[in-house]
Design a protein around this motif. Structure first.
Motif, PDB file in Angstrom:
ATOM      1  N   SER A  55      -2.678  39.956 -86.241  1.00  0.00           N
ATOM      2  CA  SER A  55      -3.899  40.817 -86.117  1.00  0.00           C
ATOM      3  C   SER A  55      -3.939  40.294 -84.365  1.00  0.00           C
ATOM      4  O   SER A  55      -3.884  41.741 -83.642  1.00  0.00           O
ATOM      5  N   GLU A  56      -2.972  40.035 -83.530  1.00  0.00           N
ATOM      6  CA  GLU A  56      -2.915  40.653 -82.124  1.00  0.00           C
ATOM      7  C   GLU A  56      -2.586  41.656 -81.851  1.00  0.00           C
ATOM      8  O   GLU A  56      -2.565  42.558 -80.871  1.00  0.00           O
ATOM      9  N   LYS A  57      -1.313  41.293 -82.508  1.00  0.00           N
ATOM     10  CA  LYS A  57      -0.341  43.216 -82.079  1.00  0.00           C
ATOM     11  C   LYS A  57      -1.238  44.243 -82.603  1.00  0.00           C
ATOM     12  O   LYS A  57      -1.389  45.285 -81.901  1.00  0.00           O
ATOM     13  N   HIS A  58      -2.155  44.274 -84.140  1.00  0.00           N
ATOM     14  CA  HIS A  58      -3.003  45.559 -84.508  1.00  0.00           C
ATOM     15  C   HIS A  58      -4.067  45.525 -83.004  1.00  0.00           C
ATOM     16  O   HIS A  58      -4.821  47.235 -82.885  1.00  0.00           O
ATOM     17  N   ALA A  59      -4.492  44.405 -82.531  1.00  0.00           N
ATOM     18  CA  ALA A  59      -5.575  44.565 -81.799  1.00  0.00           C
ATOM     19  C   ALA A  59      -5.574  44.911 -80.766  1.00  0.00           C
ATOM     20  O   ALA A  59      -5.424  46.128 -79.821  1.00  0.00           O
ATOM     21  N   LYS A  60      -4.169  44.488 -80.559  1.00  0.00           N
ATOM     22  CA  LYS A  60      -3.599  45.839 -79.167  1.00  0.00           C
ATOM     23  C   LYS A  60      -3.139  47.167 -79.531  1.00  0.00           C
ATOM     24  O   LYS A  60      -3.619  47.846 -77.906  1.00  0.00           O
ATOM     25  N   ALA A  61      -2.767  47.342 -80.366  1.00  0.00           N
ATOM     26  CA  ALA A  61      -2.337  49.110 -80.812  1.00  0.00           C
ATOM     27  C   ALA A  61      -3.436  49.475 -80.425  1.00  0.00           C
ATOM     28  O   ALA A  61      -3.780  51.187 -79.968  1.00  0.00           O
ATOM     29  N   VAL A  62      -4.810  49.061 -80.706  1.00  0.00           N
ATOM     30  CA  VAL A  62      -6.239  49.787 -80.249  1.00  0.00           C
ATOM     31  C   VAL A  62      -7.107  49.655 -79.426  1.00  0.00           C
ATOM     32  O   VAL A  62      -7.717  49.659 -79.275  1.00  0.00           O
ATOM     33  N   GLY A  63      -6.318  48.574 -78.680  1.00  0.00           N
ATOM     34  CA  GLY A  63      -7.036  49.044 -76.871  1.00  0.00           C
ATOM     35  C   GLY A  63      -7.682  47.890 -77.065  1.00  0.00           C
ATOM     36  O   GLY A  63      -7.900  46.974 -76.123  1.00  0.00           O
ATOM     37  N   ARG A  64      -7.371  46.749 -77.205  1.00  0.00           N
ATOM     38  CA  ARG A  64      -7.623  45.186 -76.873  1.00  0.00           C
ATOM     39  C   ARG A  64      -7.404  44.233 -76.643  1.00  0.00           C
ATOM     40  O   ARG A  64      -5.644  44.885 -76.508  1.00  0.00           O
TER      41      ARG A  64
END
Length: 201
Positions: free
Chosen positions: A100-109
């Protein structure tokens, strides 16, 4: 009313002795209607929050004894009504959380360090010991005074930044679920195995 004052003062002192992660809240619901008449009774609601169910029960017991002490100190009687705790502590799945953290960072969070691990209760905690689940926190870039339950947070959440928050959280969640499911698996393969919920902060 004097018994309630004693109990509320004692709860304030108890807070100094409670371990970190336990919160004691109370509010006077009823305490008389006329300024020059001593009320016949007072009604006080008290709530204990903790990072585990066991610790919350300990806090409830400690708080109840303080109301008993208030009654003894003022030579009055007391009645306790203990409501069941409907929420349990949440258990983050160690495999889903980094995805979840990886994909959230990928969208700019971003993921700044946040020492406060307490967050609102949720029914998802009751099923998290049985089904792999995560409960990510997403935040707005606001100063400390613009935190939970403030007008500043409401304004931000209702504007473009709030719309972006919903988009980013939903997209990160969808990508996490898709990765866990894996390519070629049936769309319903995850329906009984994983829960993902996102709350704002």
């Amino acid at each position: 009313m004097n018994a309630a004052v004693v109990a509320r003062t004692a709860i304030g002192l108890l807070r100094q002795q409670l371990r970190d992660g336990i919160r004691a809240h109370h509010v006077v619901q009823k305490a008389g209607e006329t300024v020059n008449v001593i009320p016949a009774y007072a009604v006080v609601d008290c709530m204990i929050r903790a990072d585990t169910h066991r610790r919350s029960r300990r806090g409830v017991g400690a708080s109840a004894s303080l109301f008993d002490a208030g009654a003894v100190a003022t030579d009055t009687s007391i009645e306790h009504t203990t409501l069941p705790s409907i929420y349990r502590e949440f258990r983050h799945d160690p495999d889903l959380a980094p995805l979840s953290e990886k994909h959230a960072k990928a969208v700019g969070r971003a993921f700044p360090d946040c020492p406060d691990t307490m967050f609102g209760s949720a029914g998802l905690g009751n099923v998290s010991p049985r089904i792999p689940a995560i409960h990510p926190l997403r935040s707005f870039d606001l100063p400390a005074e613009g935190g939970d339950h403030t007008a500043a947070l409401a304004v931000t959440a209702g504007g473009p930044e709030g719309d972006r928050f919903v988009r980013d959280a939903g997209l990160a969640m969808a990508r996490t679920v898709a990765e866990v499911r894996g390519p070629g698996e049936a769309p319903g393969a995850l329906s009984s195995g994983t829960l993902v919920q996102v709350i704002s902060r």
